[in-house]
Design an enzyme around this catalytic site. Structure first.
Site, short mmCIF file in Angstrom:
data_model
loop_
_atom_site.label_atom_id
_atom_site.label_comp_id
_atom_site.label_asym_id
_atom_site.label_seq_id
_atom_site.Cartn_x
_atom_site.Cartn_y
_atom_site.Cartn_z
N ASP A 32 0.83 -1.19 0.00
CA ASP A 32 0.00 0.00 0.00
C ASP A 32 0.87 1.25 0.00
O ASP A 32 2.00 1.21 -0.47
CB ASP A 32 -0.93 -0.03 1.22
CG ASP A 32 -2.31 0.55 0.91
OD1 ASP A 32 -2.41 1.78 0.80
OD2 ASP A 32 -3.26 -0.24 0.75
N HIS A 86 -3.75 5.97 3.51
CA HIS A 86 -4.47 4.77 3.10
C HIS A 86 -3.90 3.49 3.69
O HIS A 86 -4.62 2.63 4.21
CB HIS A 86 -4.43 4.72 1.57
CG HIS A 86 -5.31 3.70 0.94
ND1 HIS A 86 -4.86 2.47 0.55
CD2 HIS A 86 -6.61 3.73 0.60
CE1 HIS A 86 -5.83 1.79 -0.01
NE2 HIS A 86 -6.92 2.53 0.01
N SER A 102 -11.01 -0.95 -1.01
CA SER A 102 -9.74 -0.90 -0.28
C SER A 102 -9.92 -1.34 1.17
O SER A 102 -8.98 -1.80 1.80
CB SER A 102 -9.18 0.52 -0.29
OG SER A 102 -8.48 0.77 -1.46
#
Length: 1449
Positions: free
Chosen positions: A86, A335, A585
């Site tokens: 990520d 994220h 996600s």
């Protein structure tokens, strides 16, 4: 470019929860409780009811993960390592510090992108210094920033071990590097830090500006404009110049403005302590590292630091390639930490739970709180956190090396090819050979079919996850009202499409400011909508934007679904504890966490497993959700409890570990064998078809030939019962055999699919293969079948009145008529203005056509509609005739209130026949294009224009293949990965007048557009200016790079692969540089060839009758309209439209986007423009003898040789042989030719060379004097006279003028160099200390001689021949003059002008000044003025603007 919207599969939404959570360190759930308690007087029962809903903050009940951990507290992920591919993970993020057993959770953080790499190739020796007063010791070495770095004397710094041929004979004990903080910060953080630093900076600016304004006030009180002397006027101008520096603001395009923040810059140092490499990063920026602790690879000591309290960005390090590379590891966005938090956050370790702790505290933990996590950063900071092929490959390599059990990838993008390309090969080997479960997000680009992204939806070995939202998530996470009242999230009439833009697989926020803060709070956007008859308004569903299968090759696309939102960990630099994010996600790491629970249990119970076994258990035990198709939810919601029961029950079934690979032998998708049956076009569903299904059992990898595996292959046999699932509309349209005896190497069987009687819509089914010996284990393989039946073909389609239930998607499949080029879709809200419910309704309109070898994104249109009662909207959408088109309409997942719409579609079209992308070739006059209207009468008025300019570039030299470093070795047989680097150069300033702005895009047509399905492992371009400063980075989806105003640009292209022979095919790869032209070129359109050749009459608007066609001619552009820098072979591109549009037509009245048109530039016409000078007169006849001509030619050759020899001498004290060669030759030639001015000029320039001139100033003056003595200035004055006139038609006069020009140029250069040398001597004399007055007689003589003519005298003499103020080649003299006069404001003004052009204006003069040197000069002026804050900025700018080496890939 779609990639902008595709960096990872999630949406970000801020709710009021995230605002409250930071107050007084409250945890998220207690903060929510506090908010409720403060706003409502609640009974105890109410509080209990609310507390029970808090599980929706970090949902785990939907998947039974919470129940599993409660039943099996020791199987909470312990013993399992989750790899998170990520943006990177913050090691200091709350909840990611320890596991449930109080062990380190984050056991390694690795930057796979290279964006944090620091070049440490500079070697040095640190010296141990002893303080004579205190006897304390410390190490010292000069860093690359110029600061002296001080290290603790207690450090054991030893000589580096010899590790390469280069270092074999060199002894050193430290390596040095430097890194800009803004190269490390996430973009959102950079904005926040810059804003803070700007506030501090502005305060200092205001302090100094006030002083200048006081001085100006004093000047105004003393003088008036009419009475002030010239010197006084100059004084005021100087004050104004200073004030402009202090009060002017910078823009993003002016990177060298004094107030433009270069950001922190960190010295880096690596040393060897006898056992290990260790490093310092000077985050204090003062060079004193004595109190800091050295760091080493994170996984060895779990060290991390924080750059500063301003940024709060945590970092760790890794050291690679024998200490030549320092990797500073920090995240590129929030994220990754959020994803890790969902998978494994641990806020309340079970081993430290105290009596009285709320049992519901475990609700806010991640799915597998006992698991370890490794962060693999694949989001490249240089690309705004986009993934790269390099990072993805490295992440797989490291995940194998680090023995990960499961990895999660919440990234992706639209794909062209499924199950194809280098990454898919590696991913398949990663799963099947190394036994690591690979989970990935399906994408956020629904609701239309076939919108899954790569790699989740395109790679067979990856478990693809869709996103589900439950009522409890809506209540707790989004503060929605799910019962009794009506509510709609984000229902704002002013919202635009981008605010609601789902993925195309990546982050899209609702409302994001430049810092990445989300400004729309959910509570404020919840509006009561009275009058609805629905009691339960919002029900569980996949999110509207969750991508939908099948893949284009017929595979599922979505295998499973899971909760797709949570409030959990984010990095400290966000200044938040947690944040709400949603998207696939978020659902993907939920599944990864569930897998970790299952693996934890398997390891504890000694149950052997393989990813294939885990996948079957998950898919065969999932809970199917009502109201959702398999295309949305796959096999259903993951159920950990049932999956575990499946694993335990069937632990002895060897078939569970076998990968049954399904392919359809007689069905091809984009040149690949299909993995399922997907019939979408009318001709495919108009008759019954028979398909051959091949099932191939695979044991690890085909090249595994160990005896055990080979015996398994030989002995493999399984009897399979074949059946078809119920699917939609029953399963009578599928016929299958009952039995298949499957052996190694696979077998095929045939199935019949008869879609002829199916109604319009989408129909799904599966052919299932159950083990006859163990049918309860569920199917060993599935053959997905998707049939799309289109509506009857009509030019106008009335879809009627559509009533939507909560989160419902209505799919309409249209047969696009041949000849249609766009459609107008009219959507009307059926409510009237008198309706009591006047709130808007949020609906998603989504259309997709699938074309061969094209990603769905290429032919997709999506629009979010907020319709008020009675409101109608018309959307014009480009279409391709003869290809079915899905038109999906969806009630947004959070929208409540009854939604009823009237929808109709009107197909329109003016079609270019056989010329979809017209190509104009120079010299043909133009191109004929036949257009036709097949559907209805259409108004036509062709319009064409060229907007962009592309130029091809070839490499400066043939590319060479080289092996990469230690991070780039694939573990199977230690397969080395290689790189090919190709270098290109171009000068953007040559075309700057014809280009809009200074941006350009570098394209590699053979490589661009492919990442996951690319043949190569990666491609990347680094773009540099002439000083090696990195301007930008580009990859598979090029974005605009800002070009410098002056100087060449260097483009370096890196392509990587493990097979050097494949790379070698690219050794001559051509790239294209694209620029937007400042002025569009309109192309004339004519009705006939004759008219085109004559230039009139032009085409006039007319009506093209249905079923007819006409011919138009688009003329090539006039050569005078082309960009000045155009060369033969360049390509100009633009757009052509054929429909007239406008008027009272609904929609745009023409195809949106038009059609591409291209023009190939031919050779330029010979120029007949001589500037009005006419032909040069014939020179007079040369009367010299041949011997005299030969002597002059030989002398000229000797001068050229001398010039070359002079340039070969590198340093004053080195290159003794070169110096001897030069001096010997020069002296001998001068002796024979003492008055030859070109020869004497070589000598003068040699003495005045920047490498040694400061030691030879007197010799410089002597050389200048020698030249001046050979030039008769009176003769020059007489020749040029007052006007400088001479007879240009007289050959003798022209020759005489040429000779005099050469002498004048020599005179000016000699005077200028003498003036500069004299100024330097005067400055030296001024700086001498008192004791230097006792110099010997020779020195006194030299000083007296040099003082006979002052700098001012020489400058006055020079001004007779040239205006140095207007000629920037002599800026070095102007700067010296203004500094001497104390006019520092004027100095700053001139430096500003020179810096803007990177010092290019000084080239060709007596002292070319580089941009770094100009910045250093400006810093010295700021120092003199006391502007210390500006001094620091310019020092850093100088440092960053001219690095010693090109930045690393």
């Amino acid at each position: 470019m779609y990639r902008k919207n595709w960096f990872f599969h999630c949406w970000l939404v801020v709710s009021s929860v995230s605002v409250v959570q930071s107050v007084e360190g409250l945890s998220a759930h207690t903060a929510v409780t506090a908010r409720f308690r403060s706003s409502l007087k609640m009974s105890k029962d109410n509080m209990i009811a609310i507390s029970s809903k808090l599980g929706g903050i970090m949902p785990k009940t939907e998947s039974n993960a919470l129940s599993f951990v409660q039943r099996n507290p020791d199987y909470d992920g312990r013993g399992v390592t989750i790899g998170v591919l990520d943006t990177g993970i913050d090691p200091g993020a709350i909840g990611l510090g320890q596991t449930s057993t109080q062990k380190h959770k984050l056991i390694d953080i690795i930057d796979c992108t290279g964006s944090g790499d620091v070049d440490m190739s500079t070697i040095a020796n640190a010296t141990l210094i002893t303080d004579p007063d205190t006897n304390d010791t410390h190490w010292e070495v000069k860093g690359l920033s110029g600061k002296t770095l001080k290290l603790s004397g207690s450090l054991n710094i030893t000589d580096f071990p010899s590790s390469s041929e280069d270092d074999k004979n060199i002894t050193f004990n430290v390596r040095l590097g430097i890194k800009s903080a803004y190269e490390l910060y996430p973009r959102q953080l950079t904005s926040r830090v810059k804003r803070y630093r700007q506030q501090v900076f502005d305060e200092k600016q205001r302090e100094h500006a006030k002083l200048i304004r006081d001085q100006m006030h004093e000047w105004n009180s003393k003088y008036s404009a009419s009475s002030a002397t010239q010197a006084q006027v100059q004084e005021k101008k100087d004050l104004q110049a200073k004030l402009e520096i202090l009060e002017s603001s910078s823009s993003a395009s002016d990177e060298h403005h004094p107030s433009n923040d270069p950001g922190p810059v960190y010295d880096c140092i690596i040393f060897y302590d006898g056992n290990d490499y260790r490093a310092f990063v000077d985050t204090t920026e003062d060079g004193d590292l004595r109190e800091l602790q050295s760091m080493t690879d994170y996984d060895k000591e779990f060290q991390y630091g924080t750059f500063s309290s301003v940024d709060m960005l945590n970092y760790a390090i890794h050291i690679y390639d024998d200490s030549k590379v320092l990797s500073i590891v920090c995240d590129a966005g929030a994220h990754g930490s959020h994803v890790a938090g969902i998978a494994s956050a641990c806020h309340h370790p079970t081993s430290v739970r105290k009596e009285g702790d709320d049992e519901e505290d475990s609700d806010i933990n991640g799915v597998a709180p006992g698991a370890n996590v490794i962060s693999f950063k694949i989001g490249d900071t240089r690309l705004g956190s986009m993934e790269t092929g390099t990072a993805l490959t490295r992440a797989l390599i490291m995940a194998i090396a680090k023995k990960c059990d499961v990895i999660n990838l919440s990234y992706g993008e639209p794909y062209v090819l499924t199950n194809s390309g280098r990454f898919h090969e590696l991913a398949d080997e990663f799963v099947q050979r190394y036994g690591i479960v690979f989970v990935s997000s399906a994408g956020n680009n629904g609701p239309a079919l076939s919108t899954v992204g790569a790699p989740g939806g395109s790679c067979e070995s990856i478990l693809s996850v869709g996103a589900y939202v439950s009522p409890s998530m809506m209540e707790a996470g989004y503060s929605l009202i799910t019962k009794s009242k009506n509510a709609i999230l984000l229902n704002d009439d002013t919202a635009n499409d981008e605010e609601f833009k789902h993925h195309p697989s990546n982050v899209d926020s609702v409302s994001v400011d430049e810092d990445g803060n989300f400004n729309v709070e959910v509570e404020d956007n919840v509006k009561d909508q009275p009058g609805s008859k629905n009691e339960d308004l919002l029900t569980g569903s996949t999110y509207t934007w969750s991508s939908v299968g099948p893949s284009t090759d017929g595979s599922f696309g979505v295998n499973i679904c899971a909760p797709g939102g949570a409030i959990t960990c984010v990095p400290n630099w966000t200044l938040q504890r947690k944040r709400l994010m949603n998207g696939t996600s978020m659902s993907s790491p939920h599944v990864a966490g569930c897998v970790a629970l299952l693996l934890s249990a398997c390891k504890a119970m000694n149950i052997k497993y393989h990813p294939n076994r885990i996948r079957k258990a998950i898919e065969n035990s999932a809970d199917t959700k009502d109201g959702l198709s398999t295309l949305q939810q796959g096999c259903g919601m993951i159920n950990v409890v049932k999956a575990w029961e499946h694993l335990v029950t069937h632990q002895n079934d060897p078939m569970q570990d076998v990968n049954f690979r399904v392919s359809i032998d007689n069905l091809v998708s984009n040149n690949n064998v299909a993995r399922g049956i997907y019939l979408r076009q009318p001709h495919e569903t108009s008759a019954k078809q028979v398909f051959s299904v091949h099932v191939d059992p695979q044991f690890t990898k085909e090249d595994d030939v160990d005896k055990e595996t080979q015996i398994r292959r030989v002995e493999f046999e399984v009897n399979l019962a074949l059946s078809s699932s119920t699917g939609t509309n029953g399963s009578s349209w599928i016929e299958t055999p009952d039995l298949l005896v499957l052996l190694n190497n696979g077998r095929s069987f045939k199935i019949e699919v008869d879609p002829t009687n199916l109604p319009p819509g989408v129909h799904t089914a599966q052919v299932l293969g159950h083990n006859v010996a163990n049918p309860s284990s569920g199917p060993l393989f599935r053959v997905p079948i998707t049939i799309v039946k289109t509506l009857p073909e009509e030019n106008n389609v009335d879809l009627g009145r559509l009533n939507f239930t909560p989160a419902e998607v209505k799919r309409n499949f249209l047969s696009v008529p041949q000849g249609a080029t766009w459609m107008d879709v009219t959507v009307r809200d059926t409510r009237t203005e008198q309706d009591k419910d006047a709130s808007s309704r949020l609906t998603v309109l989504h259309t997709v056509q699938l074309l061969p070898h094209a990603a769905y994104k290429s032919n997709e249109h999506q629009r979010y509609l907020n319709l008020l009662p009675g409101q109608a909207t018309v959307t014009s959408i480009p279409v391709h005739g003869g290809t079915s088109c899905e038109l999906a309409l969806a009630r947004y997942w959070s929208a409540s209130g009854s939604t009823t719409l009237d929808v109709d579609v009107d197909f329109r079209g003016v079609t270019p026949v056989g010329q979809y992308r017209p190509l104009l070739l120079a010299g043909k006059g133009g191109v004929p294009i036949r257009i036709e209207s097949m559907l209805q009468d259409e108004g036509v008025s062709p319009d064409a224009k060229l907007t962009h300019w592309r130029s091809p570039l070839s490499p400066t030299k043939e590319g060479v293949v080289n092996p990469l470093g230690e991070r780039d070795v694939w573990p199977t047989r230690n397969k080395q990965i290689y790189e090919m680097i190709l270098t290109y150069e171009f000068d953007p300033s040559e075309s700057s007048k014809d280009v809009s702005g200074t941006g350009f895009r570098p394209h590699v047509p053979s490589l661009n557009g492919y990442i996951y399905e690319s043949t190569f492992e990666s491609q990347m371009m680094l773009i540099y200016d002439s000083n090696k400063k990195l301007l930008g980075v580009s990859d598979a989806h090029p974005e605009e790079i800002k070009a410098p105003k002056k100087g060449k640009v260097t483009v370096k292209l890196q392509v990587r692969h493990s097979d050097p022979t494949i790379l070698s095919k690219l050794k001559d790869q051509v790239i294209w540089i694209e620029r937007k032209m400042s002025k569009e070129i309109s192309l004339s359109v004519y009705a006939s060839h004759e008219a085109m050749m004559k230039g009139s009459p032009k085409f006039r608007k007319r009506t093209l009758k249905k079923g007819t066609s006409l011919l138009t001619y688009v003329a090539e552009p006039d050569l005078s309209s082309l960009p000045k820098g155009c060369k033969a072979g360049d390509l100009l591109t633009g757009v052509v439209n054929y429909s007239s549009g406008g008027g009272n037509l609904p929609g745009t009245g023409k195809r949106p986007g038009g059609y591409s048109i291209r023009y190939v530039v031919g050779p330029s016409a010979p120029s007949s423009d001589d500037g009005g000078k006419g032909k040069e007169p014939e020179p007079p006849k040369d009367e010299r003898s041949e011997e005299e001509k030969l002597e002059e030619a030989m002398l000229q050759f000797k001068v050229e040789k001398l010039t070359k020899l002079s340039s070969n001498v590198k340093k004053e004290d080195d290159d003794v042989e070169e110096k001897k060669k030069y001096r010997s030759l020069y002296d001998s030639i001068v002796e024979s030719n003492p008055s030859h001015i070109p020869l004497l000029m070589v000598g003068m320039r040699h003495e005045d060379d920047e490498k040694w001139r400061t030691k030879r100033l007197q010799k410089v003056i002597e050389s200048c004097n020698l030249i001046l003595s050979k030039i008769d200035q009176d003769e020059l004055v007489r020749h040029y006279g007052v006007t400088g006139y001479y007879d240009k038609e007289d050959g003798d006069a022209c020759q005489e003028r040429k000779k005099m020009d050469e002498r004048k140029d020599a005179l000016i250069e000699a005077l200028a160099r003498k003036a500069r040398a004299t100024a330097d001597l005067e400055n030296e004399e001024k700086d001498k200390d008192d004791h230097k007055e006792e110099n010997d007689d020779d020195d006194k003589e030299e000083t007296a001689e040099s003082a006979t003519e002052t700098f001012d005298d020489l400058l006055a003499e020079l001004k007779k021949w040239i205006d140095i103020d207007s000629n920037l080649k002599y800026s070095v003299l102007t700067l010296e003059r203004e500094r001497r006069k104390g006019r520092l404001g004027s100095v700053l003004n001139l430096l500003k002008k020179l810096i803007e052009n990177d010092g290019e204006d000084t080239k060709g003069g007596i002292c070319p000044i580089s941009k770094p040197d100009l910045l250093k000069q400006r810093a010295s002026v700021f120092k003199e003025l006391g502007y210390d804050h500006l001094v620091e900025y310019d020092k850093l700018r100088s440092l960053l603007s001219s690095p010693k080496e090109f930045a690393l890939f």
